[in-house]
Design a protein around this motif. Structure first.
Motif, PDB file in Angstrom:
ATOM      1  N   GLN A   1      -5.280 -10.223  -8.569  1.00  0.00           N
ATOM      2  CA  GLN A   1      -4.899 -10.886  -7.326  1.00  0.00           C
ATOM      3  C   GLN A   1      -4.815  -9.888  -6.176  1.00  0.00           C
ATOM      4  N   LEU A   2      -4.245  -8.726  -6.445  1.00  0.00           N
ATOM      5  CA  LEU A   2      -4.118  -7.710  -5.402  1.00  0.00           C
ATOM      6  C   LEU A   2      -5.483  -7.205  -4.952  1.00  0.00           C
ATOM      7  N   LYS A   3      -6.442  -7.152  -5.875  1.00  0.00           N
ATOM      8  CA  LYS A   3      -7.806  -6.762  -5.489  1.00  0.00           C
ATOM      9  C   LYS A   3      -8.413  -7.796  -4.545  1.00  0.00           C
ATOM     10  N   GLN A   4      -8.148  -9.058  -4.824  1.00  0.00           N
ATOM     11  CA  GLN A   4      -8.654 -10.116  -3.945  1.00  0.00           C
ATOM     12  C   GLN A   4      -7.968 -10.078  -2.586  1.00  0.00           C
ATOM     13  N   TYR A   5      -6.667  -9.784  -2.597  1.00  0.00           N
ATOM     14  CA  TYR A   5      -5.937  -9.686  -1.334  1.00  0.00           C
ATOM     15  C   TYR A   5      -6.450  -8.510  -0.502  1.00  0.00           C
ATOM     16  N   ALA A   6      -6.903  -7.457  -1.182  1.00  0.00           N
ATOM     17  CA  ALA A   6      -7.471  -6.310  -0.471  1.00  0.00           C
ATOM     18  C   ALA A   6      -8.763  -6.708   0.244  1.00  0.00           C
ATOM     19  N   LYS A   7      -9.570  -7.532  -0.405  1.00  0.00           N
ATOM     20  CA  LYS A   7     -10.804  -8.023   0.233  1.00  0.00           C
ATOM     21  C   LYS A   7     -10.474  -8.875   1.449  1.00  0.00           C
ATOM     22  N   LEU A   8      -9.440  -9.713   1.300  1.00  0.00           N
ATOM     23  CA  LEU A   8      -9.020 -10.555   2.418  1.00  0.00           C
ATOM     24  C   LEU A   8      -8.518  -9.707   3.570  1.00  0.00           C
ATOM     25  N   ARG A   9      -7.763  -8.689   3.252  1.00  0.00           N
ATOM     26  CA  ARG A   9      -7.222  -7.791   4.280  1.00  0.00           C
ATOM     27  C   ARG A   9      -8.357  -7.094   5.024  1.00  0.00           C
ATOM     28  N   ASN A  10      -9.379  -6.641   4.295  1.00  0.00           N
ATOM     29  CA  ASN A  10     -10.520  -5.985   4.937  1.00  0.00           C
ATOM     30  C   ASN A  10     -11.270  -6.941   5.854  1.00  0.00           C
ATOM     31  N   ALA A  11     -11.374  -8.186   5.424  1.00  0.00           N
ATOM     32  CA  ALA A  11     -12.048  -9.193   6.253  1.00  0.00           C
ATOM     33  C   ALA A  11     -11.263  -9.445   7.531  1.00  0.00           C
ATOM     34  N   ILE A  12      -9.944  -9.475   7.423  1.00  0.00           N
ATOM     35  CA  ILE A  12      -9.095  -9.711   8.592  1.00  0.00           C
ATOM     36  C   ILE A  12      -9.170  -8.541   9.574  1.00  0.00           C
ATOM     37  N   VAL A  13      -9.089  -7.334   9.042  1.00  0.00           N
ATOM     38  CA  VAL A  13      -9.013  -6.138   9.895  1.00  0.00           C
ATOM     39  C   VAL A  13     -10.367  -5.738  10.453  1.00  0.00           C
ATOM     40  N   HIS A  14     -11.396  -5.760   9.597  1.00  0.00           N
ATOM     41  CA  HIS A  14     -12.682  -5.188   9.992  1.00  0.00           C
ATOM     42  C   HIS A  14     -13.715  -6.215  10.447  1.00  0.00           C
ATOM     43  N   GLU A  15     -13.440  -7.482  10.198  1.00  0.00           N
ATOM     44  CA  GLU A  15     -14.441  -8.489  10.558  1.00  0.00           C
ATOM     45  C   GLU A  15     -13.876  -9.534  11.517  1.00  0.00           C
ATOM     46  N   ARG A  16     -12.912  -9.089  12.317  1.00  0.00           N
ATOM     47  CA  ARG A  16     -12.367  -9.989  13.333  1.00  0.00           C
ATOM     48  C   ARG A  16     -13.448 -10.272  14.370  1.00  0.00           C
TER      49      ARG A  16
ATOM     50  N   LYS B   1      -4.297  12.486  -2.105  1.00  0.00           N
ATOM     51  CA  LYS B   1      -5.180  12.595  -0.939  1.00  0.00           C
ATOM     52  C   LYS B   1      -6.046  11.350  -0.806  1.00  0.00           C
ATOM     53  N   ASN B   2      -6.534  10.873  -1.940  1.00  0.00           N
ATOM     54  CA  ASN B   2      -7.312   9.637  -1.922  1.00  0.00           C
ATOM     55  C   ASN B   2      -6.347   8.458  -2.029  1.00  0.00           C
ATOM     56  N   ASP B   3      -6.055   7.862  -0.869  1.00  0.00           N
ATOM     57  CA  ASP B   3      -5.085   6.766  -0.875  1.00  0.00           C
ATOM     58  C   ASP B   3      -5.754   5.405  -0.682  1.00  0.00           C
ATOM     59  N   ASN B   4      -7.006   5.315  -1.123  1.00  0.00           N
ATOM     60  CA  ASN B   4      -7.705   4.034  -1.090  1.00  0.00           C
ATOM     61  C   ASN B   4      -6.918   3.008  -1.903  1.00  0.00           C
ATOM     62  N   PHE B   5      -6.730   1.838  -1.338  1.00  0.00           N
ATOM     63  CA  PHE B   5      -5.872   0.822  -1.962  1.00  0.00           C
ATOM     64  C   PHE B   5      -6.325   0.479  -3.378  1.00  0.00           C
ATOM     65  N   VAL B   6      -7.611   0.198  -3.557  1.00  0.00           N
ATOM     66  CA  VAL B   6      -8.113  -0.216  -4.866  1.00  0.00           C
ATOM     67  C   VAL B   6      -8.021   0.932  -5.871  1.00  0.00           C
ATOM     68  N   GLU B   7      -8.269   2.154  -5.411  1.00  0.00           N
ATOM     69  CA  GLU B   7      -8.139   3.320  -6.299  1.00  0.00           C
ATOM     70  C   GLU B   7      -6.684   3.467  -6.780  1.00  0.00           C
ATOM     71  N   LEU B   8      -5.759   3.276  -5.861  1.00  0.00           N
ATOM     72  CA  LEU B   8      -4.343   3.348  -6.229  1.00  0.00           C
ATOM     73  C   LEU B   8      -3.982   2.239  -7.207  1.00  0.00           C
TER      74      LEU B   8
ATOM     75  N   HIS C   1       0.840  -1.205   0.000  1.00  0.00           N
ATOM     76  CA  HIS C   1       0.000   0.000   0.000  1.00  0.00           C
ATOM     77  C   HIS C   1       0.875   1.255   0.000  1.00  0.00           C
ATOM     78  N   GLN C   2       1.933   1.221   0.784  1.00  0.00           N
ATOM     79  CA  GLN C   2       2.848   2.365   0.855  1.00  0.00           C
ATOM     80  C   GLN C   2       3.566   2.583  -0.486  1.00  0.00           C
ATOM     81  N   HIS C   3       3.961   1.502  -1.130  1.00  0.00           N
ATOM     82  CA  HIS C   3       4.609   1.609  -2.440  1.00  0.00           C
ATOM     83  C   HIS C   3       3.660   2.224  -3.466  1.00  0.00           C
ATOM     84  N   LEU C   4       2.397   1.828  -3.414  1.00  0.00           N
ATOM     85  CA  LEU C   4       1.411   2.363  -4.353  1.00  0.00           C
ATOM     86  C   LEU C   4       1.200   3.861  -4.134  1.00  0.00           C
ATOM     87  N   LYS C   5       1.222   4.270  -2.876  1.00  0.00           N
ATOM     88  CA  LYS C   5       1.111   5.701  -2.577  1.00  0.00           C
ATOM     89  C   LYS C   5       2.291   6.452  -3.205  1.00  0.00           C
TER      90      LYS C   5
END
Length: 240
Positions: free
Chosen positions: A51-66, A27-34, A16-20
């Motif tokens: 694949q990175l889009k799918q990994y973003a979904k997995l990351r959201n599930a891990i972080v926000h749906e624990r 200003k809009n540093d949304n992962f999928v937008e980047l 995510h940092q590399h994409l930024k």
């Protein structure tokens, strides 16, 4: 389980940092937008975009749906983490532009006889050659199209129009070629940025010549055309 989740999150955040960085820290540093913006410019993102889009979904599930503590609704497979790390490594240490360049570069002096250059076109199957003066200053790109235009306009006088002609005489028949220079140690990202920028400005980039300092008064170490950029995509596909 906790270790592999943590490893996944750390690697994802690094990407995510590399994409930024690749997008100038918008200003809009949304992962999928980047991702959407980056795939238009960079092959490593383009090839791994889905694949990175799918990994973003997995990351959201891990972080926000624990569910609680170390109990996650989803956890990454070891292969996923391994693949994510390989992408992160390329983003962190991209290959040099010289890796994808045509080299060594065959070039000629402004004083070189045109017949000699025409023989080189035929022998090497190359459609363009950089031309330099005696002080190693870049004089222009001599192409087979330019030579055809020259011959078409000079054959009226009869004889062999190329017999006593030098490269400098033909450069005047070349259409303006957008050629840029880049340091041989620049990354493939820098190279792709050059072509992307020229496309956005509607100025077709004929070639990028790689030199030691990135200046036009250095002799060429490599030359990159749009055809050479295909090598970048193929390399990333092989890695994936």
């Amino acid at each position: 389980m906790h270790d592999i989740v943590e490893e996944f999150e750390i690697t994802f955040n690094q990407i995510h940092q590399h994409l930024k960085e690749l997008n100038g820290y918008p200003k809009n540093d949304n992962f999928v937008e980047l991702l959407q913006h980056s795939k238009l410019k960079h092959s490593v993102v383009r090839v791994h975009f889905d694949q990175l889009k799918q990994y973003a979904k997995l990351r959201n599930a891990i972080v926000h749906e624990r569910i609680s503590g170390d109990y996650y609704i989803a956890t990454p497979h070891e292969d996923v983490v391994h693949h994510l790390k390989s992408i992160q490594k390329i983003l962190e240490q991209p290959p040099e532009a010289l890796t994808f360049a045509t080299r060594p570069v065959l070039f000629f002096k402004t004083s070189t006889n045109l017949l000699h250059i025409m023989e080189a076109f035929s022998k090497h199957g190359i459609s363009q050659f950089p031309i330099y003066d005696d002080s190693h200053h870049f004089a222009g790109l001599l192409t087979n199209d330019g030579i055809v235009r020259f011959l078409a306009q000079t054959t009226e006088n009869g004889g062999n129009p190329a017999l006593h002609v030098q490269a400098s005489d033909v450069l005047g028949y070349e259409k303006h070629a957008n050629v840029q220079f880049l340091s041989a140690t620049a990354s493939v990202f820098d190279l792709e940025e050059r072509f992307e920028k020229s496309l956005n400005e509607d100025k077709k980039l004929k070639a990028v010549i790689l030199t030691k300092t990135g200046q036009s008064d250095d002799l060429p170490m490599g030359i990159v055309t749009t055809w050479d950029l295909i090598k970048v995509d193929r390399r990333e596909q092989d890695i994936s």
